[in-house]
Design an enzyme around this catalytic site. Structure first.
Site, mmCIF file in Angstrom:
data_model
loop_
_atom_site.group_PDB
_atom_site.id
_atom_site.type_symbol
_atom_site.label_atom_id
_atom_site.label_comp_id
_atom_site.label_asym_id
_atom_site.label_seq_id
_atom_site.Cartn_x
_atom_site.Cartn_y
_atom_site.Cartn_z
ATOM 1 N N GLN A 74 0.839 -1.207 0.000
ATOM 2 C CA GLN A 74 0.000 0.000 0.000
ATOM 3 C C GLN A 74 0.876 1.261 0.000
ATOM 4 O OE1 GLN A 74 -2.223 -0.951 3.631
ATOM 5 N NE2 GLN A 74 -4.002 -1.506 2.426
ATOM 6 N N VAL A 76 3.974 1.825 -1.106
ATOM 7 C CA VAL A 76 4.725 2.174 -2.312
ATOM 8 C C VAL A 76 3.831 2.665 -3.454
ATOM 9 C CG1 VAL A 76 6.631 0.628 -1.733
ATOM 10 C CG2 VAL A 76 4.833 -0.203 -3.270
ATOM 11 N N HIS A 78 2.447 5.346 -3.209
ATOM 12 C CA HIS A 78 2.682 6.796 -3.183
ATOM 13 C C HIS A 78 3.909 7.086 -4.040
ATOM 14 C CE1 HIS A 78 -0.616 7.629 -0.581
ATOM 15 N NE2 HIS A 78 -0.287 6.549 0.098
ATOM 16 N N SER A 87 15.186 -7.093 0.351
ATOM 17 C CA SER A 87 14.906 -7.930 -0.818
ATOM 18 C C SER A 87 14.582 -9.359 -0.405
ATOM 19 C CB SER A 87 16.130 -7.926 -1.740
ATOM 20 O OG SER A 87 16.004 -8.934 -2.716
ATOM 21 N N ARG A 139 10.271 -17.549 -2.675
ATOM 22 C CA ARG A 139 9.444 -16.485 -2.076
ATOM 23 C C ARG A 139 8.011 -16.442 -2.620
ATOM 24 N NH1 ARG A 139 11.062 -10.650 -4.676
ATOM 25 N NH2 ARG A 139 11.494 -11.359 -6.780
ATOM 26 N N ASN A 155 9.171 14.359 0.218
ATOM 27 C CA ASN A 155 9.173 15.765 0.625
ATOM 28 C C ASN A 155 7.946 16.039 1.495
ATOM 29 O OD1 ASN A 155 6.970 16.829 -1.014
ATOM 30 N ND2 ASN A 155 8.322 16.543 -2.794
ATOM 31 N N ARG A 157 5.450 18.048 1.356
ATOM 32 C CA ARG A 157 4.136 18.149 0.711
ATOM 33 C C ARG A 157 3.546 16.752 0.527
ATOM 34 N NH1 ARG A 157 2.803 21.000 -5.122
ATOM 35 N NH2 ARG A 157 0.550 21.008 -4.885
ATOM 36 N N HIS A 161 0.251 14.822 2.117
ATOM 37 C CA HIS A 161 -0.746 14.142 1.276
ATOM 38 C C HIS A 161 -0.978 12.704 1.782
ATOM 39 C CE1 HIS A 161 -2.970 12.905 -2.251
ATOM 40 N NE2 HIS A 161 -2.119 11.915 -2.432
ATOM 41 N N ARG A 166 -3.934 8.344 4.538
ATOM 42 C CA ARG A 166 -3.693 7.119 5.305
ATOM 43 C C ARG A 166 -3.985 7.241 6.791
ATOM 44 N NH1 ARG A 166 -3.564 3.235 1.359
ATOM 45 N NH2 ARG A 166 -2.151 3.846 -0.311
HETATM 46 C C1 LIG Z 1 -8.504 3.982 1.800
HETATM 47 C C2 LIG Z 1 -7.767 3.634 0.540
HETATM 48 C C3 LIG Z 1 -8.180 2.546 -0.206
HETATM 49 C C4 LIG Z 1 -7.512 2.218 -1.395
HETATM 50 N N1 LIG Z 1 -7.929 1.124 -2.116
HETATM 51 C C5 LIG Z 1 -7.323 0.823 -3.283
HETATM 52 C C6 LIG Z 1 -7.757 -0.277 -4.098
HETATM 53 O O1 LIG Z 1 -8.704 -0.965 -3.771
HETATM 54 N N2 LIG Z 1 -7.089 -0.535 -5.251
HETATM 55 C C7 LIG Z 1 -6.040 0.231 -5.678
HETATM 56 O O2 LIG Z 1 -5.471 -0.044 -6.730
HETATM 57 N N3 LIG Z 1 -5.598 1.261 -4.936
HETATM 58 C C8 LIG Z 1 -6.202 1.576 -3.750
HETATM 59 N N4 LIG Z 1 -5.740 2.626 -3.015
HETATM 60 C C9 LIG Z 1 -4.549 3.349 -3.461
HETATM 61 C C10 LIG Z 1 -4.911 4.651 -4.191
HETATM 62 O O3 LIG Z 1 -5.672 4.380 -5.348
HETATM 63 C C11 LIG Z 1 -3.640 5.444 -4.586
HETATM 64 O O4 LIG Z 1 -2.886 4.663 -5.493
HETATM 65 C C12 LIG Z 1 -2.768 5.734 -3.405
HETATM 66 O O5 LIG Z 1 -3.523 6.206 -2.318
HETATM 67 C C13 LIG Z 1 -1.751 6.820 -3.805
HETATM 68 O O6 LIG Z 1 -2.437 8.047 -3.847
HETATM 69 P P1 LIG Z 1 -2.177 9.207 -4.855
HETATM 70 O O7 LIG Z 1 -2.179 8.692 -6.246
HETATM 71 O O8 LIG Z 1 -3.078 10.359 -4.524
HETATM 72 O O9 LIG Z 1 -0.792 9.701 -4.339
HETATM 73 P P2 LIG Z 1 0.723 9.760 -4.761
HETATM 74 O O10 LIG Z 1 1.153 8.686 -5.676
HETATM 75 O O11 LIG Z 1 1.339 9.861 -3.429
HETATM 76 O O12 LIG Z 1 0.798 11.115 -5.564
HETATM 77 C C14 LIG Z 1 0.566 12.368 -4.927
HETATM 78 C C15 LIG Z 1 -0.236 13.244 -5.861
HETATM 79 O O13 LIG Z 1 0.575 13.551 -7.004
HETATM 80 C C16 LIG Z 1 -0.261 13.616 -8.141
HETATM 81 N N5 LIG Z 1 0.171 12.561 -9.070
HETATM 82 C C17 LIG Z 1 1.033 11.551 -8.835
HETATM 83 N N6 LIG Z 1 1.221 10.830 -9.927
HETATM 84 C C18 LIG Z 1 0.445 11.368 -10.892
HETATM 85 C C19 LIG Z 1 0.178 11.053 -12.253
HETATM 86 N N7 LIG Z 1 0.728 10.020 -12.871
HETATM 87 N N8 LIG Z 1 -0.663 11.828 -12.936
HETATM 88 C C20 LIG Z 1 -1.260 12.916 -12.356
HETATM 89 N N9 LIG Z 1 -1.079 13.264 -11.053
HETATM 90 C C21 LIG Z 1 -0.234 12.501 -10.349
HETATM 91 C C22 LIG Z 1 -1.694 13.425 -7.680
HETATM 92 O O14 LIG Z 1 -2.262 14.679 -7.408
HETATM 93 C C23 LIG Z 1 -1.513 12.646 -6.403
HETATM 94 O O15 LIG Z 1 -2.621 12.775 -5.508
HETATM 95 C C24 LIG Z 1 -6.404 2.979 -1.836
HETATM 96 C C25 LIG Z 1 -5.986 4.082 -1.054
HETATM 97 C C26 LIG Z 1 -6.657 4.414 0.106
HETATM 98 C C27 LIG Z 1 -6.172 5.604 0.914
#
Ligand SMILES: Cc1cc2nc3c(=O)[nH]c(=O)nc-3n(C[C@H](O)[C@H](O)[C@H](O)COP(=O)(O)OP(=O)(O)OC[C@H]3O[C@@H](n4cnc5c(N)ncnc54)[C@H](O)[C@@H]3O)c2cc1C
Length: 212
Positions: A74, A76, A78, A87, A139, A155, A157, A161, A166
């Site tokens: 979960q 990674v 981000h 590893s 594994r 960072n 910010r 986020h 989380r």
């Molecule tokens: C309660 C919960 C349940 C979840 N359940 C699932 C699930 O069932 N299945 C699943 O696959 N995932 C699930 N996730 C993961 C979720 O979909 C996101 O992948 C994860 O929370 C990362 O968030 P993010 O993309 O906002 O943030 P980060 O990757 O941390 O990015 C930060 C911000 O940067 C911007 N950003 C980053 N990359 C891009 C890009 N390529 N294009 C445009 N903007 C970008 C966005 O504004 C983003 O919010 C869950 C997350 C939560 C919190």
């Protein structure tokens, strides 16, 4: 077993909040207003204005252990953070330790089934290695519960986020607790950058009205 994640702050610059202020004042050409403690008002102002990019000038790194591979999968997701993880190719998982979710721990029947299955997997992993199978292939039978260690850098910010997603009640208990611990450390070190987060230790949640 179910354990509290171990979190060690590896890196955060001494004068992080001052650096943020100096960087941020570039936008307003207001260097003349820099004084001792002037970062407090400045940083709180940029957060209320949602000028979050200024917070990207500082990164914080943590060493995290005693958590499951389910949690790190979960974590990674981000993408704006950097990671180095123990590893399962280069390190043997012989007698791996594992996390037991609290709900399973409290249910005797479920716990017995869970632990028997883990013991079975541990025996099979050993056998596969004895049969000449490499760690990297053995594994494939390991469970999500296997504990791991990971170093994470992001960072400020991005940390904000991550906490806003989380530390919510709908995040899973393990990642919520981990992020709560990291937020507690950062809030103590950087009281202005995280001033808007209200922490609730009873259920490891935190909220802010200035989420992105
Ligand atoms: C309660 C919960 C349940 C979840 N359940 C699932 C699930 O069932 N299945 C699943 O696959 N995932 C699930 N996730 C993961 C979720 O979909 C996101 O992948 C994860 O929370 C990362 O968030 P993010 O993309 O906002 O943030 P980060 O990757 O941390 O990015 C930060 C911000 O940067 C911007 N950003 C980053 N990359 C891009 C890009 N390529 N294009 C445009 N903007 C970008 C966005 O504004 C983003 O919010 C869950 C997350 C939560 C919190």
């Amino acid at each position: 077993m179910t354990e509290t994640p171990k979190v060690e702050l590896m890196y955060l610059p001494e004068n992080a909040e001052k650096i943020i202020e100096i960087a941020g004042r570039t936008a307003y050409a207001s260097y003349d207003k820099i004084k001792e403690d002037s970062e407090k008002e400045f940083i709180r102002m940029i957060i209320t204005r949602r000028h979050f990019s200024v917070l990207e000038h500082i990164v914080a790194s943590f060493r995290i252990s005693g958590v499951s591979r389910a949690l790190t999968h979960q974590l990674v997701r981000h993408r704006l953070a950097s990671y180095t993880q123990r590893s399962q190719r280069f390190v043997s998982e012989d007698n791996f330790s594992y996390i037991i979710p609290p709900n399973i721990l409290q249910n005797q029947k479920a716990l017995r089934e869970f632990q028997e299955t883990i013991s079975h997997i541990q025996r099979t992993y050993k056998k596969l290695i004895e049969f000449g199978i490499k760690n990297e292939d053995a594994r494939y039978i390991l469970p999500n519960a296997t504990t791991t260690e990971i170093v994470m850098t992001a960072n400020l910010r991005e940390w904000r986020h991550i906490f806003s997603l989380r530390c919510k009640p709908n995040a899973q208990w393990e990642i919520r607790k981990l992020c709560f611990i990291i937020l507690s450390i950062l809030k103590e070190k950087l009281p202005n950058v995280f001033f808007d987060f209200t922490l609730n230790e009873e259920n490891y949640t935190a909220t802010s009205k200035y989420e992105e």
